[in-house]
Write an enzyme that holds these catalytic residues in place. Structure first.
Site, mmCIF file in Angstrom:
data_model
loop_
_atom_site.group_PDB
_atom_site.id
_atom_site.type_symbol
_atom_site.label_atom_id
_atom_site.label_comp_id
_atom_site.label_asym_id
_atom_site.label_seq_id
_atom_site.Cartn_x
_atom_site.Cartn_y
_atom_site.Cartn_z
ATOM 1 N N ASN A 1 17.820 68.465 47.517
ATOM 2 C CA ASN A 1 17.743 67.240 48.311
ATOM 3 C C ASN A 1 17.869 67.637 49.783
ATOM 4 O O ASN A 1 18.949 68.005 50.231
ATOM 5 C CB ASN A 1 18.899 66.316 47.890
ATOM 6 C CG ASN A 1 18.991 65.073 48.755
ATOM 7 O OD1 ASN A 1 18.097 64.782 49.560
ATOM 8 N ND2 ASN A 1 20.075 64.323 48.587
ATOM 9 N N TRP A 2 16.739 67.558 50.497
ATOM 10 C CA TRP A 2 16.743 68.015 51.895
ATOM 11 C C TRP A 2 17.380 66.980 52.834
ATOM 12 O O TRP A 2 17.554 67.250 54.010
ATOM 13 C CB TRP A 2 15.319 68.342 52.349
ATOM 14 C CG TRP A 2 14.705 69.514 51.641
ATOM 15 C CD1 TRP A 2 15.296 70.293 50.686
ATOM 16 C CD2 TRP A 2 13.384 70.041 51.827
ATOM 17 N NE1 TRP A 2 14.413 71.283 50.276
ATOM 18 C CE2 TRP A 2 13.236 71.149 50.951
ATOM 19 C CE3 TRP A 2 12.299 69.692 52.640
ATOM 20 C CZ2 TRP A 2 12.065 71.898 50.883
ATOM 21 C CZ3 TRP A 2 11.133 70.438 52.570
ATOM 22 C CH2 TRP A 2 11.021 71.526 51.694
ATOM 23 N N LYS A 3 17.653 65.799 52.326
ATOM 24 C CA LYS A 3 18.263 64.717 53.131
ATOM 25 C C LYS A 3 17.478 64.538 54.442
ATOM 26 O O LYS A 3 16.275 64.769 54.460
ATOM 27 C CB LYS A 3 19.734 65.017 53.379
ATOM 28 C CG LYS A 3 20.485 65.343 52.089
ATOM 29 C CD LYS A 3 21.967 65.354 52.259
ATOM 30 C CE LYS A 3 22.620 65.755 50.945
ATOM 31 N NZ LYS A 3 24.055 65.692 50.970
ATOM 32 N N HIS B 1 22.029 57.976 45.159
ATOM 33 C CA HIS B 1 22.811 59.035 45.815
ATOM 34 C C HIS B 1 24.028 58.413 46.507
ATOM 35 O O HIS B 1 23.954 57.317 47.057
ATOM 36 C CB HIS B 1 21.947 59.783 46.835
ATOM 37 C CG HIS B 1 22.605 61.036 47.315
ATOM 38 N ND1 HIS B 1 23.556 61.025 48.312
ATOM 39 C CD2 HIS B 1 22.484 62.323 46.908
ATOM 40 C CE1 HIS B 1 23.983 62.270 48.490
ATOM 41 N NE2 HIS B 1 23.345 63.069 47.653
ATOM 42 N N GLU C 1 25.397 58.936 49.245
ATOM 43 C CA GLU C 1 25.212 58.582 50.666
ATOM 44 C C GLU C 1 24.492 57.247 50.801
ATOM 45 O O GLU C 1 24.759 56.468 51.713
ATOM 46 C CB GLU C 1 24.455 59.711 51.393
ATOM 47 C CG GLU C 1 25.349 60.918 51.604
ATOM 48 C CD GLU C 1 24.624 62.255 51.695
ATOM 49 O OE1 GLU C 1 23.403 62.277 51.907
ATOM 50 O OE2 GLU C 1 25.303 63.289 51.534
ATOM 51 N N GLU D 1 27.524 63.733 40.380
ATOM 52 C CA GLU D 1 27.889 64.262 41.686
ATOM 53 C C GLU D 1 29.230 63.678 42.122
ATOM 54 O O GLU D 1 29.269 62.578 42.706
ATOM 55 C CB GLU D 1 26.828 63.890 42.716
ATOM 56 C CG GLU D 1 25.463 64.461 42.421
ATOM 57 C CD GLU D 1 24.640 64.635 43.688
ATOM 58 O OE1 GLU D 1 24.287 65.765 43.999
ATOM 59 O OE2 GLU D 1 24.393 63.632 44.380
ATOM 60 N N GLY E 1 28.869 67.985 50.051
ATOM 61 C CA GLY E 1 28.864 68.383 51.455
ATOM 62 C C GLY E 1 30.229 68.793 51.976
ATOM 63 O O GLY E 1 30.414 68.951 53.184
ATOM 64 N N SER F 1 28.237 70.786 46.442
ATOM 65 C CA SER F 1 28.518 72.112 47.012
ATOM 66 C C SER F 1 28.166 73.258 46.072
ATOM 67 O O SER F 1 28.855 74.278 46.043
ATOM 68 C CB SER F 1 29.987 72.198 47.457
ATOM 69 O OG SER F 1 30.244 71.232 48.461
ATOM 70 N N GLY G 1 22.311 70.082 47.915
ATOM 71 C CA GLY G 1 22.097 69.577 49.272
ATOM 72 C C GLY G 1 21.991 70.735 50.247
ATOM 73 O O GLY G 1 20.936 71.349 50.399
ATOM 74 N N GLY G 2 23.108 71.068 50.890
ATOM 75 C CA GLY G 2 23.118 72.082 51.958
ATOM 76 C C GLY G 2 22.429 73.388 51.590
ATOM 77 O O GLY G 2 21.602 73.902 52.365
HETATM 78 C C1 PEP Z 1 23.982 66.188 47.441
HETATM 79 O O1 PEP Z 1 23.956 65.605 48.502
HETATM 80 O O2 PEP Z 1 23.410 65.703 46.459
HETATM 81 C C2 PEP Z 1 24.703 67.441 47.373
HETATM 82 C C3 PEP Z 1 25.001 67.920 46.195
HETATM 83 O O3 PEP Z 1 25.019 68.028 48.571
HETATM 84 P P1 PEP Z 1 25.771 69.436 48.773
HETATM 85 O O4 PEP Z 1 25.122 70.412 47.849
HETATM 86 O O5 PEP Z 1 25.553 69.763 50.210
HETATM 87 O O6 PEP Z 1 27.196 69.194 48.427
#
Ligand code: PEP
Length: 252
Positions: free
Chosen positions: A9-11, A97, A99, A169, A175, A215, A236-237
């Site tokens: 997920n590039w957000k 999600h 967010e 999640e 994050g 993460s 994500g990151g």
């Molecule tokens: C996400 O936003 O779905 C996620 C898992 O982010 P991160 O890997 O950065 O925790």
């Protein structure tokens, strides 16, 4: 059919140039289709979806949207519909999600409508859910997860589940650099499979892919993904760094 899936997920990251660079780096690692039990998905921002769909045609990499509106069209300034996504070759959408839930007030009621719209348009859904830190601390995390699934998905008929990928999640791990331990992930994933089985059937529950998100990175992916009920990751990151994402995919 249950598959191993790594989804990035590039957000709201990566302009067009950065998106192309990242996808081309990934395609160098994964130039052709993977074996049928494995999938790689990336979710760029709306404006970069079409170029990435074009670049990834006939490759191992599939493309998802990060969100969509539930209506097909109309006076919804700034929104994008399932038919528009389908029209540019996007067949997968991330819904729910954390967010979107926390920053954009996305409710279970809205998610029910979005799920319905995606299903009607024959899209696959990566459905995200997970507890907050206070839920985990108070031991309420299983109830919260069961409630989220009941509210948004348990009204679906069995056949709709062919289009559902679950992504557990825990919000406290997204994050933050803090990851659920492999034991915590396995425990929750097994619970999720159990409640899906209770609501539907063991066969259906065995067929659903359940991804872990929070993460996940190259250094912890192997341990998390080695659990029997963890079928992949939503990243994500670490999905923004080609070498990290590649290493996660290779751990699958
Ligand atoms: C996400 O936003 O779905 C996620 C898992 O982010 P991160 O890997 O950065 O925790």
């Amino acid at each position: 059919m249950r598959k191993n899936i790594v989804a990035g997920n590039w957000k709201m990251n990566n302009d067009l140039e950065a998106s192309k660079l990242l996808i081309n780096n990934l395609l160098q690692e994964f130039p052709s289709k993977l074996d049928a039990s494995k999938r790689i998905i990336v979710a760029p921002t709306f404006v970069n979806l079409y170029p990435i769909v074009e670049i990834t045609q006939n490759t191992a990499i599939e493309v998802a949207a990060q969100n969509m509106h539930f209506a097909q069209s109309g006076a919804f300034t700034g929104e994008i519909s399932a038919t528009m996504l389908k029209g540019i070759g996007v067949n997968i959408v991330i819904l729910g999600h954390s967010e979107r839930r926390s920053m954009f007030n996305e409710t279970d009621e809205m998610l029910v409508k979005k799920v319905e719209s995606a299903l009607q348009n024959k899209m696959e859904i990566i459905f995200c859910f997970g507890e907050m830190l206070e839920d985990r601390k108070s031991g309420n995390h299983f109830n919260v997860v069961e409630q989220q699934l009941t509210n948004a998905l348990f009204q679906l008929n069995e056949s709709a589940w062919k289009q559902i990928i679950l992504a557990y999640e825990p919000v406290w791990a997204i994050g933050t650099g803090e990851t659920a331990s492999p034991e915590q992930a396995q425990e929750m994933h097994a619970f999720i499979r159990q409640i899906v089985s209770k609501k539907y059937s063991q066969e259906l529950a065995n067929d659903v892919s359940i991804l872990y998100g929070g993460s996940m990175k190259a250094s912890n992916a192997k341990e998390l993904l080695s659990n029997s009920d963890v079928d992949g990751g939503l990243i994500g990151g670490a999905a923004l760094i080609a070498a990290e994402f590649t290493a996660i995919i290779k751990s699958m």
